[in-house]
Design an enzyme around this catalytic site. Structure first.
Site, PDB file in Angstrom:
ATOM      1  CD  GLU A 109     -15.157  -7.024  45.234  1.00 54.44           C
ATOM      2  OE1 GLU A 109     -13.809  -6.769  44.527  1.00 54.44           O
ATOM      3  OE2 GLU A 109     -15.904  -6.432  45.171  1.00 54.44           O
ATOM      4  CE1 TYR A 144     -10.951  -3.644  46.029  1.00 52.38           C
ATOM      5  CE2 TYR A 144     -11.182  -6.034  45.588  1.00 52.38           C
ATOM      6  CZ  TYR A 144     -11.488  -4.696  45.285  1.00 52.38           C
ATOM      7  OH  TYR A 144     -12.571  -4.525  44.925  1.00 52.38           O
ATOM      8  CG  ASP A 147      -8.831  -2.131  43.108  1.00 50.38           C
ATOM      9  OD1 ASP A 147      -9.062  -0.988  43.144  1.00 50.38           O
ATOM     10  OD2 ASP A 147      -9.522  -2.823  42.212  1.00 50.38           O
TER      11      ASP A 147
END
Ligand code: SF4
Length: 350
Positions: free
Chosen positions: A34, A117, A135
């Site tokens: 991520e 996020y 996001d």
């Protein structure tokens, strides 16, 4: 929107792209992926992710590694503060949580480098906790689905869209969040959404009312600042170049750069006089451009011969062989100087 989650999950089950970090639900691997995927395309991330995992297979191995080695494995991905924070985050996790990812949103948010996020993505994908992961991609998709001017530009606006996303999450929270992201990446793309093959076309208010072009509401573009630099390429007889480790502030912070200075702050001669080596008067080598998110860099590169070899260099200077620099993270703007030399072999005969 009763059909949104089932339709999206069915589509994701057959359309999800294979990605190395989707092979299992290891929170460490999901976290690294991520962070790498922020501002960076999936295909760019794949080889970096594989190499990073090979070198740092566990959160402990990342926490114990020197920062220079971590940055080296990030070299070329850009946005190096992500790597620095990931490294700090690993150290924090080992010290505060015995290397185990906590399962609470507030605890995950305390980990350096993890914002709302990433916390949502991590907790939902690794543990199926019903936490939204919003996001830019998800803002775009939800804005179109609801025909609403969502954004994450302020915390109150972020809370509004997170509440909306939360209300949609089914029991398979991880798959649902990933499906929203995948829909944004593959079908509900920024410029030409492929509504004709969208699995949630019937649930999409913007599509049904023919207002797709209105969403998401465009924000004003921030201006890119032009920055002009003097850069000195000083090579010794062994083919090594003089590098300087940057401090904790500035555009190349904590990386190894050729000596450089902003042209606004100094003329070239005064700059050269401050360096800890004696050189000839030098010659112009190249003009190199490099774009960062908010800056357009122009590097005026001058090459110098050493007049006498300095036996010892003061910190933070070091001779580094640009061909053999596995331990030193060098920003791409400075790597371009060596690429320029490689592309112009006659100039290498110095
Ligand atoms: Fe996006 Fe079009 Fe699907 Fe609506 S119908 S979610 S605009 S791709």
């Amino acid at each position: 929107m009763k059909q949104l989650a089932p339709a999206l999950l069915d589509w994701f089950a057959q359309a999800a792209r294979e990605m190395p970090w989707r092979a299992d639900k290891d929170p460490y691997r999901i976290w690294v992926s991520e962070i790498m995927l922020q501002q960076t395309q999936v295909n760019t991330v794949r080889p970096y992710f594989q190499a990073f995992m090979k070198r740092f297979p566990t959160v402990q191995s990342l926490a114990e590694a020197p920062q220079d080695i971590v940055l080296k494995h990030w070299e070329g991905l850009g946005y190096y503060s992500r790597a620095r924070n990931l490294h700090k985050g690993a150290q924090y996790l080992v010290t505060e949580h015995q290397g185990q990812m906590p399962r609470s949103y507030s605890a995950v948010l305390k980990i350096p480098g993890i914002g709302p996020y990433t916390a949502g993505a991590l907790l939902s994908i690794a543990f199926d906790l019903p936490v939204p992961a919003v996001d830019g991609n998800v803002v775009r998709v939800l804005s179109r689905l609801d025909a609403a001017p969502y954004s994450i530009e302020s915390s109150s606006k972020r809370r509004e869209i997170e509440a909306r996303a939360q209300a949609l999450i089914p029991a398979q929270a991880g798959d649902f969040n990933q499906a929203l992201m995948e829909l944004g990446a593959l079908i509900c793309t920024p410029k030409s959404p492929q509504c004709f093959r969208c699995p949630v076309q019937n649930e999409c208010r913007a599509y049904q009312t023919e207002r797709i072009g209105e969403f998401p509401v465009k924000k004003k573009k921030s201006r890119v600042k032009a920055v002009q630099l003097w850069v000195a390429l000083i090579q010794n007889e062994r083919g090594e170049s003089l590098f300087c480790k940057q401090g904790k502030q500035g555009i190349f912070r904590e990386m190894w750069c050729l000596p450089w200075i902003d042209k606004q702050n100094c003329d070239l001669q005064s700059f050269m006089e401050k360096l800890p080596v004696q050189t000839d008067s030098g010659e112009h080598l190249a003009e190199i451009s490099h774009t960062l998110t908010h800056r357009q860099l122009s590097l005026s590169v001058y090459r110098y011969r050493l007049q006498e070899e300095s036996r010892t260099l003061p910190e933070p200077f070091l001779w580094i062989d640009p061909e053999n620099n596995a331990n030193y993270a060098i920003p791409v703007a400075h790597q371009k100087v060596f690429r320029f030399l490689a592309e112009h072999p006659l100039l290498s005969l110095f």
